[in-house]
Enzyme design. Structure first.
Site, short mmCIF file in Angstrom:
data_model
loop_
_atom_site.label_atom_id
_atom_site.label_comp_id
_atom_site.label_asym_id
_atom_site.label_seq_id
_atom_site.Cartn_x
_atom_site.Cartn_y
_atom_site.Cartn_z
N GLN A 70 28.59 118.28 67.89
CA GLN A 70 28.52 118.00 69.32
C GLN A 70 29.21 119.11 70.12
O GLN A 70 28.79 119.45 71.23
CB GLN A 70 29.18 116.65 69.60
CG GLN A 70 28.85 116.05 70.96
CD GLN A 70 27.53 115.29 70.97
OE1 GLN A 70 27.24 114.55 70.05
NE2 GLN A 70 26.75 115.47 72.00
N LYS A 98 32.79 112.25 69.04
CA LYS A 98 31.88 111.21 68.54
C LYS A 98 32.74 110.02 68.17
O LYS A 98 33.92 110.17 67.89
CB LYS A 98 31.13 111.70 67.31
CG LYS A 98 29.81 111.00 67.09
CD LYS A 98 28.74 111.61 67.99
CE LYS A 98 27.46 110.83 67.96
NZ LYS A 98 26.38 111.58 68.63
N GLY A 103 25.84 106.48 74.16
CA GLY A 103 25.17 105.82 73.04
C GLY A 103 24.81 106.75 71.90
O GLY A 103 24.90 107.97 72.02
N ASP A 104 24.45 106.16 70.80
CA ASP A 104 23.90 106.86 69.62
C ASP A 104 23.23 105.74 68.81
O ASP A 104 22.88 104.69 69.38
CB ASP A 104 25.01 107.58 68.84
CG ASP A 104 24.46 108.57 67.81
OD1 ASP A 104 24.01 109.66 68.20
OD2 ASP A 104 24.46 108.25 66.60
N ASN A 147 15.61 104.99 70.41
CA ASN A 147 15.62 105.65 71.71
C ASN A 147 15.01 107.05 71.65
O ASN A 147 14.13 107.39 72.46
CB ASN A 147 17.06 105.71 72.22
CG ASN A 147 17.18 106.54 73.48
OD1 ASN A 147 17.51 107.72 73.44
ND2 ASN A 147 16.87 105.95 74.62
#
Ligand code: NDP
Ligand code: 2IT
Length: 452
Positions: free
Chosen positions: A114, A129, A168-169, A243
């Protein structure tokens, strides 16, 4: 270990010793260090200041107990985490994953990646994260709410709109963000941009829901156009049906492609006529059901249950473009070989680290256009940063305005990675290009701070 530079070998050996049981984290670090072989000789200042030695150690790793009560009044305990990996260029930023597989190794690999991804967006966001080994599958809304409230009751003291902004993840979508934000607001007595992916009625950005999948297609389109190709008329296989996968499918179809397969953790559907996305949305988003239900309505399509070895069958379907959008390490060398043999011209990663190292090597050797996750799926977090800007200004942009910004960012990311690959002698290798371009901005900031 394939590293040749003795300094980088030592960095990797130290990381391997300190994190000996963390295979996913070591995999992510090794890939970045391989790219940095092209940098270290040109940047002795970074080596001297120990920038890389510091970059591979998270700034902070928080782990905490999450007690909650199920619908039978039975107490349950999960483990929650937040890995605040790097804040050199902005507040920590990155998603929360709720999945039974969550552990420190997986969250450290995600937080590490990330950091570079967020740098590539060109926006002021550091890397983080978090998540928990909680499985939202089969839980009632009330159970998910109680879990989220307990999770936030601990997490809230570690986050703030200028400190760390989760989102989100896997397993964390609009429902979970709503419960998490509601609890944060209540405990902290603050309505701030402390989470992104919020609902539109309480500070969310239009187009954030679609952003990762749409951004993946904008990136892929750019990669294709650079070679004089387009999505039009191409057969696309996409793994996952969450998603990222659903909105990647929507945009690929809008750009003229036919999406012929999607999957979930139990199996995949193959619909050569093109998947009925409205039906997939009802099954997966509204009903939280299994993708196998698709063939009850679309009777001409096929459903294949996963073999015991996992969800790899989908990559045996002949296609032109593959977009892995489910999870890490979902494409192994055999899958890569099958895709190459079937004539696949482009692979772009919607998921984080979906391709195993051997698979990436095969794609690059075979001349398949390869968009690595850090670059290709950065549209989600970029739009999160756009949500933060709107919240800070207390205004909101239209869907079209946000979508246009997203597209511009994805084009810029492609160009930065492409340019860095050429500057460092590996033109067209976007894995190296993305790693190097993402690294340099973070490294220069770390250098400016002295040893911190
Ligand atoms: P979701 O939870 O919405 O969907 C995940 C999908 O992948 C589901 O179809 C799920 O199947 C499947 N899946 C999850 N874990 C596994 C597994 N271990 N094996 C096989 N299938 C699995 O998550 P997202 O779509 O948000 O995330 C997908 C990927 O994209 C992840 O790698 C995530 O890190 C990455 N990503 C997400 C971003 C975002 O904005 N959400 C941004 C950038 C990257 P089932 O329905 O059966 O659970
Ligand atoms: O992997 C990712 O980039 C995400 N899950 C999105 C993170 C975010 O902060 O929007």
């Amino acid at each position: 270990m394939s590293l040749k530079n003795s300094y980088l070998q030592k960095v990797y050996e130290d990381v391997a010793q300190r994190n000996s049981n963390e295979s996913e984290f070591l995999q992510a670090v090794e890939e970045v260090l391989e790219s940095l072989e092209l940098v270290v000789d040109k940047r002795p200042d970074l080596v001297k200041a120990g920038v890389i030695d510091r970059l591979v150690e998270p700034e902070r790793l928080i782990s905490f107990r999450v007690p909650w009560v199920d619908d039978q009044n039975c107490p349950k305990v999960n483990r929650g985490y937040r890995v605040q990996f790097n804040s050199a260029i902005g507040p920590y930023k990155g998603g929360l994953r709720f999945h039974p597989s969550v552990n420190a190794s997986i969250l450290k690999f995600l937080g590490f990646e990330q950091t570079f991804k967020n740098s590539l967006t060109g926006l002021a966001i550091g890397g983080a994260k978090g998540g928990a080994d909680f499985d939202p599958k089969g839980k009632s809304d009330a159970e998910v709410m109680r879990f989220c409230q307990s999770f936030m009751t601990e997490l809230y003291r570690h986050i703030d709109s200028d400190t760390d902004v989760p989102a989100g993840d896997i397993g964390v979508g609009a429902r979970e963000i709503g419960y998490l934000f509601g609890q944060y607001k209540r405990i902290a007595n603050q309505f701030s941009s402390v989470l992104t992916g919020k609902g539109i009625s309480y500070g969310g950005s239009l187009a954030r829901t679609e952003a990762t999948g749409y951004g993946l297609c904008y990136f892929t389109q750019e990669m294709l156009e650079h070679e004089g190709k387009t999505f039009a008329g191409k057969r696309v296989v996409i793994s996952g049906s969450g998603n990222v996968a659903i909105y990647a499918a929507e945009k690929a179809a809008a750009l003229g492609a036919t999406v012929i397969a999607l999957s979930d953790s139990k199996g995949f559907i193959h619909d050569p006529k093109g998947v009925n996305l409205a039906l997939i949305k009802v099954i997966k988003l509204e009903n939280r059901g299994r993708i196998s239900e698709y063939v009850k309505t679309e009777k001409h399509a096929e459903y294949h249950e996963n073999a015991a070895s996992g969800g790899h069958g989908i990559w045996k379907i002949k296609c032109d473009i593959a977009l892995p959008c489910a999870t890490q390490n979902e494409i192994d060398e055999d899958d890569a070989r099958a895709l190459i043999e079937s004539g696949c011209i482009a692979v772009a990663e919607g998921a984080n680290m979906p391709s195993m190292p051997g698979a990436i090597t095969r794609f690059l050797k075979a001349g398949v256009l390869f968009g690595p996750a850090k670059a290709a799926n950065a549209g989600g977090v970029a739009t999160s940063a756009i949500e933060m800007s709107q919240n800070a200004m207390r205004l909101s942009w239209t869907f079209e305005e946000v979508d246009a910004k997203l597209k511009g960012i994805m084009v810029n990311i492609f160009q930065s990675a492409q340019r860095a690959s050429a500057d460092y002698g590996v033109p067209g290798n976007l894995v190296a290009g993305a790693n190097i371009a993402g690294f340099l901005k973070v490294a220069d900031a770390m250098l400016a701070y002295g040893i911190v």
